[in-house]
Design a protein around this motif. Structure first.
Motif, PDB file in Angstrom:
ATOM      1  N   ILE A 112       1.159  -0.950  -0.207  1.00  0.00           N
ATOM      2  CA  ILE A 112      -0.402   0.237   0.077  1.00  0.00           C
ATOM      3  C   ILE A 112       0.639   1.134  -0.290  1.00  0.00           C
ATOM      4  O   ILE A 112       0.817   2.572  -0.667  1.00  0.00           O
ATOM      5  N   ALA A 113       1.640   0.934   0.570  1.00  0.00           N
ATOM      6  CA  ALA A 113       3.014   2.628   0.930  1.00  0.00           C
ATOM      7  C   ALA A 113       3.366   2.562  -0.646  1.00  0.00           C
ATOM      8  O   ALA A 113       3.856   3.760  -1.150  1.00  0.00           O
ATOM      9  N   TYR A 124       2.002   1.627  -3.447  1.00  0.00           N
ATOM     10  CA  TYR A 124       0.929   1.798  -3.954  1.00  0.00           C
ATOM     11  C   TYR A 124       0.619   3.826  -4.093  1.00  0.00           C
ATOM     12  O   TYR A 124       1.058   4.917  -5.472  1.00  0.00           O
ATOM     13  N   ALA A 125       1.003   4.042  -3.087  1.00  0.00           N
ATOM     14  CA  ALA A 125       0.830   6.044  -3.058  1.00  0.00           C
ATOM     15  C   ALA A 125       1.628   6.152  -3.268  1.00  0.00           C
ATOM     16  O   ALA A 125       1.865   6.995  -3.984  1.00  0.00           O
ATOM     17  N   ALA A 144       2.096   6.993  -6.972  1.00  0.00           N
ATOM     18  CA  ALA A 144       0.932   8.461  -7.008  1.00  0.00           C
ATOM     19  C   ALA A 144       1.552   9.673  -6.557  1.00  0.00           C
ATOM     20  O   ALA A 144       0.972  10.552  -6.611  1.00  0.00           O
ATOM     21  N   PHE A 145       2.438   9.562  -6.551  1.00  0.00           N
ATOM     22  CA  PHE A 145       2.738  10.608  -5.671  1.00  0.00           C
ATOM     23  C   PHE A 145       3.610  12.109  -6.436  1.00  0.00           C
ATOM     24  O   PHE A 145       2.644  13.201  -5.485  1.00  0.00           O
ATOM     25  N   ALA A 161      -1.042   4.659 -13.776  1.00  0.00           N
ATOM     26  CA  ALA A 161       0.008   3.557 -13.335  1.00  0.00           C
ATOM     27  C   ALA A 161      -0.794   2.960 -11.498  1.00  0.00           C
ATOM     28  O   ALA A 161      -0.583   1.783 -12.116  1.00  0.00           O
ATOM     29  N   SER A 162      -1.212   3.862 -10.680  1.00  0.00           N
ATOM     30  CA  SER A 162      -1.056   3.185  -9.357  1.00  0.00           C
ATOM     31  C   SER A 162      -2.008   2.748  -8.665  1.00  0.00           C
ATOM     32  O   SER A 162      -2.100   1.988  -8.598  1.00  0.00           O
ATOM     33  N   PHE A 163      -3.232   3.455 -10.475  1.00  0.00           N
ATOM     34  CA  PHE A 163      -4.416   2.498  -9.989  1.00  0.00           C
ATOM     35  C   PHE A 163      -4.469   0.826 -10.271  1.00  0.00           C
ATOM     36  O   PHE A 163      -4.830   0.155 -10.181  1.00  0.00           O
ATOM     37  N   ALA A 182      -2.355  -0.680  -7.877  1.00  0.00           N
ATOM     38  CA  ALA A 182      -3.084  -0.809  -6.354  1.00  0.00           C
ATOM     39  C   ALA A 182      -4.262  -2.704  -6.955  1.00  0.00           C
ATOM     40  O   ALA A 182      -4.527  -2.920  -6.287  1.00  0.00           O
ATOM     41  N   PHE A 188      -8.336   3.711  -0.079  1.00  0.00           N
ATOM     42  CA  PHE A 188      -7.216   4.342  -0.978  1.00  0.00           C
ATOM     43  C   PHE A 188      -7.436   4.017  -2.550  1.00  0.00           C
ATOM     44  O   PHE A 188      -7.406   5.416  -3.102  1.00  0.00           O
ATOM     45  N   LEU A 194      -8.424   7.512  -5.054  1.00  0.00           N
ATOM     46  CA  LEU A 194      -7.768   6.974  -6.495  1.00  0.00           C
ATOM     47  C   LEU A 194      -8.810   7.022  -7.687  1.00  0.00           C
ATOM     48  O   LEU A 194      -8.504   8.195  -8.635  1.00  0.00           O
ATOM     49  N   LEU A 235      -1.324   5.600 -20.539  1.00  0.00           N
ATOM     50  CA  LEU A 235       0.235   5.101 -19.925  1.00  0.00           C
ATOM     51  C   LEU A 235      -0.288   4.011 -21.624  1.00  0.00           C
ATOM     52  O   LEU A 235       1.171   3.630 -21.351  1.00  0.00           O
ATOM     53  N   THR A 273      -0.852   3.321   6.956  1.00  0.00           N
ATOM     54  CA  THR A 273      -0.266   3.714   5.335  1.00  0.00           C
ATOM     55  C   THR A 273      -1.861   4.338   4.651  1.00  0.00           C
ATOM     56  O   THR A 273      -0.869   4.685   3.966  1.00  0.00           O
ATOM     57  N   THR A 289      -1.672  12.119   1.097  1.00  0.00           N
ATOM     58  CA  THR A 289      -0.748  12.152  -0.874  1.00  0.00           C
ATOM     59  C   THR A 289      -1.935  12.155  -1.921  1.00  0.00           C
ATOM     60  O   THR A 289      -1.029  13.247  -2.683  1.00  0.00           O
ATOM     61  N   ARG A 337      -3.784  15.304  -2.337  1.00  0.00           N
ATOM     62  CA  ARG A 337      -3.216  17.017  -2.717  1.00  0.00           C
ATOM     63  C   ARG A 337      -2.706  17.178  -3.925  1.00  0.00           C
ATOM     64  O   ARG A 337      -2.461  16.636  -5.128  1.00  0.00           O
TER      65      ARG A 337
END
Lengths: 151, 497, 117, 181
Positions: B150-151, B153-154, B157-158, B167-169, B172, C92, C96, C115, D157, D164, D167
Motif C-alpha cells: 500500500i505504501a 501504491y501511494a 502516485a506521489f 499507473a497507481s490505480f 493497486a 485508497f 484514486l 500509458l 499507511t 498523498t 493533494r
C-alpha cells in the motif's frame, strides 16, 4: 436563518441525528472499553466512534465537525495512537520481550479492569482507527468541495 | 550485538520514524533527518547481523514472551521472528539501498510538495519490507506484504499527475488481487497443517506426501508473489508504475521491493517450506527464461529512459529466477549474487535517470545528448552502472551472469544457457543505446547552462558506483562464506540438492 | 460432496469478484469486484474455522462454557486483521478513483490512454 | 445448516446484481446487502467479534463509496465490458474454479471439522495467560499482537496514502523551483 440550515439533509434527518448520535458515540466507547470481555474491541469501537462523527457531517453538511477536528489534527491523533501502541510493545522489552503483557496478573478475569495491557491496547487502536477513518472521510469530502468550486 | 530482543527493532525503528514524522511534520528538516537516521540505524544493525551470524546459525525472537509454551505443546503459539543467513543477506541489500535513497531524496524531493508524506510512506515501505524479511509466520508475512504494497501504491502516485494516478490505480488493483490470492493460499495451508508458523509447517509437510491441495497453493503463491516480483505473465503493472514514480522510489521499487516481496518470498516458500518440488523447478526456469526474453526485447524499443530501465528489470529478474529454478548450489549462489548486483546497479541507474531529469527536465532519450561534459559525476556513475548491467568484465554484473550461465551448463540445460547468453548480448545493445543517446554526441542548445546535481545526490551516486565497481570482490572466498555463503546455505540445506 | 459445498459456494463468490475486476471498464465496478473478492476470502477463513455444534470463543461469568466446545478462534483473529486491510485498500482505491474522475471527467478506464504505447 | 446455504446463495445473487446492474448507485447498495449477508453468516458461524466488525466496516465502506464517488451527474453513466474482457474473465475464473474443485477434496479439512492443532491451546489458556475472557481479543492483542501492530500500520499507511493522492499539485512548478535554487 443561519447558513447551517441550508446545508445538509432535511430537518427530519437532522433531528433524528441530534437524538441518536450521542448514543452511537457512547456505544462505541462501550465497545472499546469492553473489548476484552465481550465481542468487539478497539477496531470495531473506533470505527463506530468515527461513524458518529461522519453521521453528524453527513446530516449537517460538513463543516460542523470540522470545527472540532481539522484534517491535520485527525492525523496527529492517529499518529499518537500509533506511538502509544508501539510504546506499549516496546515497554514489554523491559519485562521479557516485545509485546510482553506485563500487567496481566493484576485484576480478576471478567472484570472491567483486567487482562493487563489489552484494554490499553484497545484504546490505542481505537484512537488510531477512529481518527484515521475520519481523516480519510474528511479528505475525500473536502476535495469534492474544492473541485466543485473550480467548475 | 543482534540478540533476540533487538530483532523487532528492524520494524519498530522505521515505524516509530514514520509515526513521529507525521507528528512533527511542522518542524523544518525533521522528515529528512528521521529518514536518514532511521535508515542508517537499520543498515548498521543489518551489517552487525551478517558479521555475527555463523553458517547455519539462526537467531529466533518469540514475540510476546510465548516461547516457553513451545515445550508444553510442541507447537508455537505466538509469532516468531527469525534471522538466518538469507534474511541477513536481504536485510543488508534492502537497508543499504534504503539509506542511499533516503540521502538522495533530501535534495531530489524538493521538487515535490509535502516532503513529510514522502518520508513517512518511505519509512512505512521500509518497515513492511523488513517485516517480510524477518518474520517466521505465514499470516504475519501477508500483513507486512500489504504494508509495503500500500505504501508503494501511494508512492507511485506521489506526483498526482494523470500518468501517476493511472499507473497507481492499475498497480493497486493488480496488487490487491495478488494479495487476496496470497491470503487464500495461506488459509489453505493453515487448514491443511493447523499451524501458521513456517518452521512447524515445514516439519508437518516434510513428513508426508504432498496432498493435491498443495498444488493449488503452489499456483496461488506463484501467481501472487510472481505478480509482486513482476514475472512475465504477471508483469503488466511494472512498466507503468516504475517510470511514474519519483526517481528515488523507482530505485526502491526496482532495486528492492520486487525482490523482497517477490523473489525472496518465492525462494523462502518454495525452497524451505515445500522442499523445492520438481514441478516448481520447471515452472521457475520457464517463467525466468520467458521474462528474460520479453523484458530485454521490449526494452530495446523504448525511448523513455525510465521505461527502458523498467523493462530491463523484468529481464534481470528473469535471470535471478532462472538461477533459482536450476536449484544447484552454484546456481543459487549466482542467483543471489545477481540479486545483490541488480539491486545496486538498477538503483544506481534509476537514481542517475533522476539526476538527469533533475538537471535537464527530460526523460526522452531523443531529446538528450552530450550531457557528459556538463554532468561528469552522473555520467561516470551511469557508465559504471550500465557496464555492470550489460555484464562487461570486471564489473560485478559480469560475474553473477557468468555463474548463472556456468551453472546452467553444469546442470546440462544447454538451451537455457544459450538463451541466457543471447539475452546478455541484447542487454548490451539496449544499454549502449541508452548511454549513447544520453551522454555522447553534440550538446543540445537548451542544455547550455545546466549544472551537476546537488551534494546529497552526488554522495549516493558515488557510493553506489563504487559498490558496482568492486562488487566482484564479494566472490573472494573469505568474503563469500560470510555473506553470500550463509544465504546459499539456508536455501540448499532443506532442499537437499 | 456436501462437506465441501460451503467452500465451493464461497469460491464461486471469489470468482465473481475476480471476473468483475478483469472484465469491467468502470472504475467503480472494478472496486466493487475487489470488495466482493475480499468478502469471499474472509468468508473462507470463517468457514475453515467452524466446528459443528461449536460455541463462540467467549467465556462468560454467569455460564459454564467448556473450552473444548469452542470453534477455532485463531482464524477469527486473522479475519479481523484482513477486514481492516480490506478497508484500507478500498479507501485508497476510492481516493484514486476520485482523483482520476477529477482529471478525466469519467470513470471509464478505456478512455484513459496516457500509458498505452 | 440450510440457512447458511440460503445466505451464501443470497450473497452470490447480490454480487451478480452488483456487477451487472447498470445504475451504479444500485450496484453499491447491492454490495451493502452482500456485506450484510456476510455479517449474518459470521453470526451463524459463531464469530460475533467478526460480525460486529464486518457490519461496521461495511457501513463505512458504503458511505465512502457513495459520498465520494456517486453524487456526480455523469458518474451514473454506465460503461460496458472491455473488449474480450468477459471472455477472458470467464476463462480465467473457470480455470481457477475447476482446479480448486479437483484439489479441495484432498487436503482441505471437512466443513465443520477444523484441525485445531495449535488453536486448541488458546481457549484452554486464554484466561490464565492473559486475563481476557474474550479469546479472540486475547489472540489479537496478546498472542498475535504483532499482527495487530501491522494491521494498524496498514490503516495508517492508507490514511497517509489518501492524503498523498488527494493533494494538489503534487509537483512544484518550474518557476518556484528557480526561486528556491
Amino acid at each position: 436563518m443561519s447558513k447551517e440550515h441550508d446545508r445538509g439533509m432535511t430537518i427530519i434527518v437532522k433531528t433524528v441525528t441530534r437524538l441518536t448520535v450521542g448514543l452511537i458515540f457512547l456505544y462505541g466507547i462501550y465497545i472499546i472499553l469492553h473489548g476484552h470481555l465481550t465481542p468487539g474491541g478497539g477496531f470495531a469501537g473506533g470505527v463506530i466512534v468515527a461513524l458518529s462523527f461522519i453521521n453528524v457531517d453527513l446530516a449537517f453538511g460538513g463543516k460542523v465537525s470540522d470545527r472540532i477536528f481539522s484534517k491535520g489534527s485527525t492525523s496527529v491523533i492517529e499518529a499518537l495512537g500509533g506511538v502509544m501502541f508501539l510504546a506499549l510493545a516496546l515497554l514489554g522489552l523491559q519485562w521479557g520481550g516485545f509485546f510482553d503483557n506485563f500487567l496481566h496478573p493484576d485484576g480478576e478475569p471478567g472484570m472491567l479492569i483486567s487482562a493487563g495491557i489489552i484494554p490499553l491496547e484497545n484504546i490505542a487502536i481505537s484512537l488510531k482507527v477512529g481518527a484515521g477513518l475520519f481523516a480519510i472521510f474528511l479528505t475525500l469530502i473536502t476535495l469534492q468541495k474544492f473541485e466543485s468550486e473550480k467548475k | 550485538m543482534i540478540t533476540a530482543s533487538t530483532i523487532p527493532l528492524f520494524v519498530a525503528l522505521p515505524l516509530a520514524g514514520a509515526f513521529l514524522t507525521v507528528l512533527l511534520k511542522r518542524i523544518k528538516g525533521i522528515p529528512d533527518t528521521f529518514g536518514v537516521m532511521v535508515t542508517i540505524g537499520t543498515f548498521v544493525m543489518s551489517v552487525f547481523a551478517v558479521i555475527q551470524l555463523e553458517i547455519g546459525q539462526r537467531i529466533i525472537c518469540n514475540i510476546g514472551n510465548w516461547g516457553g509454551f513451545q515445550e508444553v505443546l510442541g507447537k508455537i503459539v505466538g509469532i516468531q521472528l527469525v534471522v538466518d543467513g538469507l534474511t541477513a543477506f536481504m536485510l543488508v541489500v534492502v537497508n543499504l539501498i534504503a539509506f542511499l535513497v533516503a540521502v538522495y531524496s533530501v535534495n531530489y524531493m524538493t521538487r515535490y510538495t509535502e516532503k513529510w508524506q514522502f518520508y513517512s510512506l518511505f519509512l512505512l515501505m521500509l518497515a513492511g519490507m523488513n517485516g517480510v524479511l524477518i518474520t517466521g509466520d505465514m499470516f504475519n508475512l501477508f500483513v507486512f506484504v500489504e504494508i509495503a504494497s500500500i505504501a508503494s501504491y501511494a508512492l507511485v502516485a506521489f506526483g498526482t499527475g494523470k500518468r501517476e494516478l493511472e499507473a497507481s490505480f492499475k498497480y493497486a488493483v493488480m496488487g490487491s488481487i495478488a494479495s487476496l490470492l496470497i491470503l487464500l493460499g495461506v488459509i489453505l495451508l493453515y487448514s491443511n497443517t493447523g499451524t501458521l508458523n513456517m518452521a512447524d509447517m515445514t516439519r508437518i509437510l516434510a513428513g508426508r506426501d504432498h496432498p493435491a491441495l498443495l498444488y493449488f497453493v503452489f499456483a496461488l503463491f506463484l501467481a501472487g508473489f510472481g505478480l509482486k516480483a513482476a514475472l512475465v505473465p504477471f508483469h503488466a503493472w511494472l512498466p507503468d508504475a516504475h517510470p511514474s514514480a519519483p526517481a528515488p522510489i523507482s530505485a526502491m521499487l526496482s532495486g528492492v521491493l520486487i525482490k523482497a516481496l517477490g523473489v525472496y518470498v518465492i525462494a523462502r516458500v518454495f525452497y524451505n517450506l515445500f522442499g523445492f518440488p520438481h514441478e516448481v523447478s520447471l515452472i521457475l526456469m520457464t517463467l525466468g527464461a520467458i521474462s528474460m526474453g520479453v523484458g530485454a526485447l521490449v526494452a530495446l524499443r523504448q525511448w523513455d529512459l525510465k521505461r527502458l530501465l523498467a523493462y530491463s528489470s523484468i529481464s534481470q529478474v528473469g535471470f535471478i529466477m532462472l538461477g533459482l529454478g536450476i536449484g544447484t548450489p552454484l546456481a543459487i549462489l549466482g542467483a543471489l549474487f545477481h540479486l545483490f548486483n541488480h539491486s545496486m546497479f538498477k538503483s544506481l541507474l534509476f537514481l542517475d535517470s533522476g539526476a538527469i531529469e533533475y538537471a535537464a527536465h527530460t526523460r526522452d532519450l531523443k531529446e538528450m545528448g552530450g550531457l557528459a561534459k556538463k554532468m561528469p559525476i552522473t555520467n561516470g556513475s551511469t557508465i559504471i552502472g550500465a557496464m555492470s548491467l550489460a555484464g562487461i568484465p570486471p564489473f560485478a554484473g559480469f560475474w553473477s551472469k557468468l555463474i548463472i550461465i556456468v551453472a546452467a551448463v553444469q546442470a546440462s540445460h544447454m538451451k537455457l544457457a544459450a538463451w541466457a547468453v543471447l539475452m546478455s548480448i541484447v542487454t548490451i545493445a539496449y544499454v549502449l543505446k541508452a548511454v549513447r543517446f544520453a551522454f555522447l554526441g553534440e550538446l543540445k542548445k537548451q542544455f547550455a547552462n545546466i549544472t551537476e546535481v546537488p551534494a546529497f545526490m552526488r554522495v549516493s551516486l558515488i557510493i553506489l558506483a563504487l559498490v558496482c565497481l568492486f562488487g566482484g570482490l564479494l566472490l573472494i572466498p573469505d568474503l563469500r562464506n560470510g555473506f553470500l555463503g550463509q544465504a546459499v546455505e539456508v536455501l540448499t540445506r532443506v532442499s537437499g540438492v | 460432496m456436501d462437506a465441501y459445498l460451503p467452500y465451493v459456494l464461497c469460491l464461486v463468490l471469489f470468482c465473481i469478484g475476480i471476473y468483475a475486476v478483469i472484465s469491467k471498464r468502470n472504475i467503480i465496478k472494478i472496486i466493487i469486484g475487489v470488495i466482493i473478492a475480499e468478502y469471499a476470502v474472509n468468508l473462507f477463513l470463517i468457514l475453515v474455522a467452524y466446528k459443528a455444534g461449536g460455541r463462540s470463543p467467549i467465556f462468560s461469568r454467569t455460564q459454564e462454557i467448556l473450552p473444548e466446545a469452542m470453534v477455532d478462534p485463531l482464524p477469527h483473529a486473522l479475519v479481523l486483521t484482513s477486514i481492516v486491510i480490506g478497508l484500507a485498500t478500498t479507501a485508497f482505491l476510492i481516493a484514486l478513483a476520485v482523483r482520476l474522475y477529477g482529471k478525466y471527467g469519467t470513470f471509464d478506464i478505456s478512455r484513459m490512454r496516457e500509458l498505452r504505447g | 445448516m440450510i440457512e447458511l446455504y440460503v445466505l451464501i446463495g443470497l450473497m452470490i445473487a447480490g454480487s451478480l446484481i452488483a456487477i451487472e446492474v447498470k445504475n451504479l448507485l444500485s450496484a453499491v447498495v447491492a454490495v451493502g446487502v452482500v456485506g450484510l449477508g456476510l455479517s449474518i453468516i459470521f453470526l451463524i458461524l459463531k464469530a460475533p467479534d467478526v460480525a460486529l466488525t464486518q457490519i461496521v466496516v461495511e457501513i463505512a465502506a458504503v458511505v465512502l463509496l457513495i459520498r465520494a464517488t456517486l453524487n456526480r451527474d455523469i458518474a451514473m453513466k454506465y460503461c460496458g465490458n472491455r473488449p474480450f474482457g468477459a471472455i477472458m474473465g470467464i476463462l480465467f475464473t473457470g480455470f481457477v474454479f475447476v482446479i480448486a474443485l479437483i484439489t479441495f477434496k484432498d487436503g482441505l479439512n471437512l466443513f465443520g471439522a477444523p484441525l485445531m492443532t495449535v488453536s486448541q491451546f488458546y481457549p484452554l489458556n486464554a484466561i490464565e495467560g492473559t486475563g481476557a475472557t474474550n479469546v479472540v481479543s486475547a489472540i489479537i492483542l496478546d498472542y498475535r499482537a504483532y499482527d495487530t501492530l501491522g494491521e494498524a500500520t496498514v490503516l495508517f499507511t492508507a490514511v497517509v496514502g489518501v492524503l498523498t493522492v488527494m493533494r494538489s499539485p503534487g509537483k512544484k512548478k518550474e518557476e518556484d523551483l528557480q526561486d528556491s535554487k
